[in-house]
Design an enzyme around this catalytic site. Sequence first.
Site, PDB file in Angstrom:
ATOM      1  N   GLY A  76     -20.352 -15.164 -87.318  1.00  0.00           N
ATOM      2  CA  GLY A  76     -19.784 -16.178 -86.433  1.00  0.00           C
ATOM      3  C   GLY A  76     -18.271 -16.246 -86.417  1.00  0.00           C
ATOM      4  O   GLY A  76     -17.697 -17.072 -85.706  1.00  0.00           O
ATOM      5  N   GLU A  89     -22.802 -12.001 -92.551  1.00  0.00           N
ATOM      6  CA  GLU A  89     -23.287 -11.071 -91.515  1.00  0.00           C
ATOM      7  C   GLU A  89     -22.345 -11.033 -90.324  1.00  0.00           C
ATOM      8  O   GLU A  89     -22.708 -11.455 -89.224  1.00  0.00           O
ATOM      9  CB  GLU A  89     -24.656 -11.544 -91.005  1.00  0.00           C
ATOM     10  CG  GLU A  89     -25.738 -11.598 -92.036  1.00  0.00           C
ATOM     11  CD  GLU A  89     -26.947 -12.409 -91.549  1.00  0.00           C
ATOM     12  OE1 GLU A  89     -26.820 -13.225 -90.627  1.00  0.00           O
ATOM     13  OE2 GLU A  89     -28.015 -12.214 -92.120  1.00  0.00           O
ATOM     14  N   PRO A  90     -21.122 -10.548 -90.485  1.00  0.00           N
ATOM     15  CA  PRO A  90     -20.217 -10.506 -89.343  1.00  0.00           C
ATOM     16  C   PRO A  90     -20.590  -9.405 -88.352  1.00  0.00           C
ATOM     17  O   PRO A  90     -20.907  -8.283 -88.757  1.00  0.00           O
ATOM     18  CB  PRO A  90     -18.860 -10.209 -89.982  1.00  0.00           C
ATOM     19  CG  PRO A  90     -19.170  -9.586 -91.298  1.00  0.00           C
ATOM     20  CD  PRO A  90     -20.524 -10.053 -91.729  1.00  0.00           C
ATOM     21  N   ARG A  93     -20.900 -10.360 -70.288  1.00  0.00           N
ATOM     22  CA  ARG A  93     -20.432 -11.593 -70.933  1.00  0.00           C
ATOM     23  C   ARG A  93     -19.723 -12.564 -69.977  1.00  0.00           C
ATOM     24  O   ARG A  93     -19.936 -13.771 -70.072  1.00  0.00           O
ATOM     25  CB  ARG A  93     -19.549 -11.264 -72.147  1.00  0.00           C
ATOM     26  CG  ARG A  93     -20.318 -10.491 -73.241  1.00  0.00           C
ATOM     27  CD  ARG A  93     -19.546 -10.360 -74.554  1.00  0.00           C
ATOM     28  NE  ARG A  93     -19.486 -11.600 -75.271  1.00  0.00           N
ATOM     29  CZ  ARG A  93     -18.443 -12.390 -75.298  1.00  0.00           C
ATOM     30  NH1 ARG A  93     -17.331 -12.049 -74.688  1.00  0.00           N
ATOM     31  NH2 ARG A  93     -18.498 -13.538 -75.957  1.00  0.00           N
ATOM     32  N   TYR A 113     -21.430 -16.067 -70.091  1.00  0.00           N
ATOM     33  CA  TYR A 113     -20.749 -17.117 -70.880  1.00  0.00           C
ATOM     34  C   TYR A 113     -19.395 -17.523 -70.296  1.00  0.00           C
ATOM     35  O   TYR A 113     -18.607 -18.164 -70.980  1.00  0.00           O
ATOM     36  CB  TYR A 113     -20.470 -16.642 -72.317  1.00  0.00           C
ATOM     37  CG  TYR A 113     -21.568 -15.878 -73.013  1.00  0.00           C
ATOM     38  CD1 TYR A 113     -22.768 -16.491 -73.352  1.00  0.00           C
ATOM     39  CD2 TYR A 113     -21.381 -14.551 -73.368  1.00  0.00           C
ATOM     40  CE1 TYR A 113     -23.752 -15.790 -74.007  1.00  0.00           C
ATOM     41  CE2 TYR A 113     -22.370 -13.839 -74.035  1.00  0.00           C
ATOM     42  CZ  TYR A 113     -23.554 -14.471 -74.349  1.00  0.00           C
ATOM     43  OH  TYR A 113     -24.524 -13.767 -75.006  1.00  0.00           O
ATOM     44  N   CYS A 157     -24.617  -5.423 -56.756  1.00  0.00           N
ATOM     45  CA  CYS A 157     -24.866  -6.265 -55.577  1.00  0.00           C
ATOM     46  C   CYS A 157     -25.131  -7.676 -56.062  1.00  0.00           C
ATOM     47  O   CYS A 157     -26.282  -8.142 -56.093  1.00  0.00           O
ATOM     48  CB  CYS A 157     -26.059  -5.741 -54.808  1.00  0.00           C
ATOM     49  SG  CYS A 157     -25.691  -4.169 -54.079  1.00  0.00           S
ATOM     50  N   TYR A 188     -21.100  -6.889 -78.349  1.00  0.00           N
ATOM     51  CA  TYR A 188     -21.966  -7.480 -77.322  1.00  0.00           C
ATOM     52  C   TYR A 188     -21.618  -6.983 -75.916  1.00  0.00           C
ATOM     53  O   TYR A 188     -21.696  -7.733 -74.950  1.00  0.00           O
ATOM     54  CB  TYR A 188     -21.909  -9.014 -77.405  1.00  0.00           C
ATOM     55  CG  TYR A 188     -22.243  -9.546 -78.786  1.00  0.00           C
ATOM     56  CD1 TYR A 188     -23.529  -9.383 -79.313  1.00  0.00           C
ATOM     57  CD2 TYR A 188     -21.285 -10.147 -79.596  1.00  0.00           C
ATOM     58  CE1 TYR A 188     -23.843  -9.834 -80.591  1.00  0.00           C
ATOM     59  CE2 TYR A 188     -21.593 -10.604 -80.873  1.00  0.00           C
ATOM     60  CZ  TYR A 188     -22.870 -10.437 -81.356  1.00  0.00           C
ATOM     61  OH  TYR A 188     -23.171 -10.880 -82.621  1.00  0.00           O
TER      62      TYR A 188
HETATM   63  C1  LIG Z   1     -28.453 -14.508 -87.675  1.00  0.00           C
HETATM   64  C2  LIG Z   1     -27.177 -13.949 -87.184  1.00  0.00           C
HETATM   65  N1  LIG Z   1     -26.383 -13.314 -88.050  1.00  0.00           N
HETATM   66  C3  LIG Z   1     -25.217 -12.774 -87.648  1.00  0.00           C
HETATM   67  C4  LIG Z   1     -24.790 -12.854 -86.337  1.00  0.00           C
HETATM   68  C5  LIG Z   1     -23.493 -12.237 -85.969  1.00  0.00           C
HETATM   69  O1  LIG Z   1     -22.619 -13.155 -85.441  1.00  0.00           O
HETATM   70  P1  LIG Z   1     -21.145 -12.761 -85.054  1.00  0.00           P
HETATM   71  O2  LIG Z   1     -21.224 -11.585 -84.170  1.00  0.00           O
HETATM   72  O3  LIG Z   1     -20.641 -13.953 -84.351  1.00  0.00           O
HETATM   73  O4  LIG Z   1     -20.417 -12.482 -86.311  1.00  0.00           O
HETATM   74  C6  LIG Z   1     -25.589 -13.528 -85.408  1.00  0.00           C
HETATM   75  C7  LIG Z   1     -25.145 -13.730 -84.029  1.00  0.00           C
HETATM   76  O5  LIG Z   1     -24.602 -14.776 -83.711  1.00  0.00           O
HETATM   77  C8  LIG Z   1     -26.827 -14.079 -85.845  1.00  0.00           C
HETATM   78  O6  LIG Z   1     -27.616 -14.697 -84.982  1.00  0.00           O
HETATM   79  N1  LIG Z   2     -24.201 -12.214 -77.263  1.00  0.00           N
HETATM   80  C1  LIG Z   2     -23.295 -13.257 -77.680  1.00  0.00           C
HETATM   81  C2  LIG Z   2     -23.322 -13.439 -79.151  1.00  0.00           C
HETATM   82  C3  LIG Z   2     -24.681 -13.687 -79.654  1.00  0.00           C
HETATM   83  C4  LIG Z   2     -24.700 -13.842 -81.090  1.00  0.00           C
HETATM   84  C5  LIG Z   2     -26.000 -13.464 -81.671  1.00  0.00           C
HETATM   85  N2  LIG Z   2     -26.685 -14.520 -82.349  1.00  0.00           N
HETATM   86  C6  LIG Z   2     -21.920 -12.971 -77.174  1.00  0.00           C
HETATM   87  O1  LIG Z   2     -21.756 -12.000 -76.495  1.00  0.00           O
HETATM   88  O2  LIG Z   2     -20.989 -13.704 -77.394  1.00  0.00           O
END
Ligand SMILES: Cc1ncc(COP(=O)(O)O)c(C=O)c1O
Ligand SMILES: N[C@@H](CCCC[NH3+])C(=O)O
Length: 443
Positions: free
Chosen positions: A248, A290-291, A330, A334, A361, A390
């Site tokens: 996150g 878990e980045p 994205r 978003y 399209c 992503y």
């Molecule tokens: C369970 C879990 N771990 C790790 C991540 C990786 O998050 P981020 O890419 O924001 O570091 C996510 C996505 O949000 C997730 O759902």
């Molecule tokens: N897909 C999202 C992030 C999802 C994170 C996964 N839990 C994005 O592009 O910002």
Amino acid sequence: MYLHGTSTINSNGHLEIGGCDVTDLANKFGTPLYIVDEALVRQRAKEYVEAFKASGLKFQVAYASKAFSVMAMCAIAEQEGLSLDVVSDGELYTALQAGFPVERIHFHGNNKTPEEINMALDAGIGCFVVDNFIELHLLNALAADKGKKVNILLRITPGVEAHTHDYISTGQQDSKFGFDLGNGAAKQAIEQAIALPNLEVLGVHSHIGSQIFEVEGFRMAVDKVADFAVAIRSELGLTFKVINLGGGFGIRYVEGDTPLPISEYVGAITGAIKAKFTEAEFPLPEIWVEPGRSMVGDAGTTLYTVGTSKHIPGVRKYIAVDGGMTDNPRPALYQSQYEAILANRANDVKEETVSIAGKCCESGDMLIWDLELPKAESGDLLAVFCTGAYNYAMASNYNRIRRPAVVFVKDGEADLAVKRESLDNIVCNDVIPARLQKSTLAK
Ligand SMILES: Cc1ncc(COP(=O)(O)O)c(C=O)c1O
Ligand SMILES: N[C@@H](CCCC[NH3+])C(=O)O
């Protein structure tokens, strides 16, 4: 102009990444093209590892491969000593094919199928992050069938609101993920898990959301998880060995985004853990994170060729590129914002405000609204920054558009990591049922 990692503008006024002139990359590999700055990915991995080492805690940094799962990326993660978080059989298969050590792989997901669980059990996965009661019992039964005992973490929903987009906020009670801490489901899950003979409960997992700029949410999650750990030890006699705080950590996409250095996120988490657990006289647990985005996001650049344009005097000028929402959904999903430059004329004076459209399209297929650029002509190259996370991972074949190639660049070398899809790839899984074939219809 904000340039990430090794990106620079060379004496020809061209964008250069990893020592490679992007006009050469366009000639060699075509566009759209995802370019990954390998040195920056490795630097980010090292920043995490160094920050954890400085904390003195035991740790695992698991790269969340959902952000960008390709075999070359798994290879880099392994070389940098990372673990890996996967969320599907496809991500697991990618990692295994890349030779990633299976004991360092963690399996996530809110609806793992029995087939996926069996595949992971057969491979000897390091840990399952169990999301719900059905999975808990299914996993125990499938492990028992194979005579195995597997490591698990239980995913809990701590009831922390992360300040980010609603679609990527996961720590609040009303979430599809995990066992709720507030209503007692998390404790019930631990109770049941302890009683299941084929599961070894290592601890818990919490992930509050994505693209977060403040440490407050992580501190609050640590507080809640630590209080829970203490309660579980006194009430159920189980001592958590591992606390996983998810990912996150935010990155800078555009001016005004204010991410913290990786060391500050890690420092806040490890500091809060040490303080809380020491105060509770609880043995310091191993910390996992878990980045995803912060490992690869700013290391990615997408290179497009400018095609057509449409000027509506007094309203707007659209510039269309040869990709769009198929390689980067994205903005449509978003309302995400990006910065971009004309990569073959990076020093030219910005003369006009344009909006960058994709080729689908679909009116919503827009990459950037109101971007200042030099006067762009057909054939110019547009580089959109910060597309490492992503983007390829969420790419689609909408309109039967082929997914771009991916190249990794470093020290003047550019190597293909994913081939551009061919037209044959587009139809390779299609079948015309016999009763619909021309030869049958003619009869
Ligand atoms: C369970 C879990 N771990 C790790 C991540 C990786 O998050 P981020 O890419 O924001 O570091 C996510 C996505 O949000 C997730 O759902
Ligand atoms: N897909 C999202 C992030 C999802 C994170 C996964 N839990 C994005 O592009 O910002």
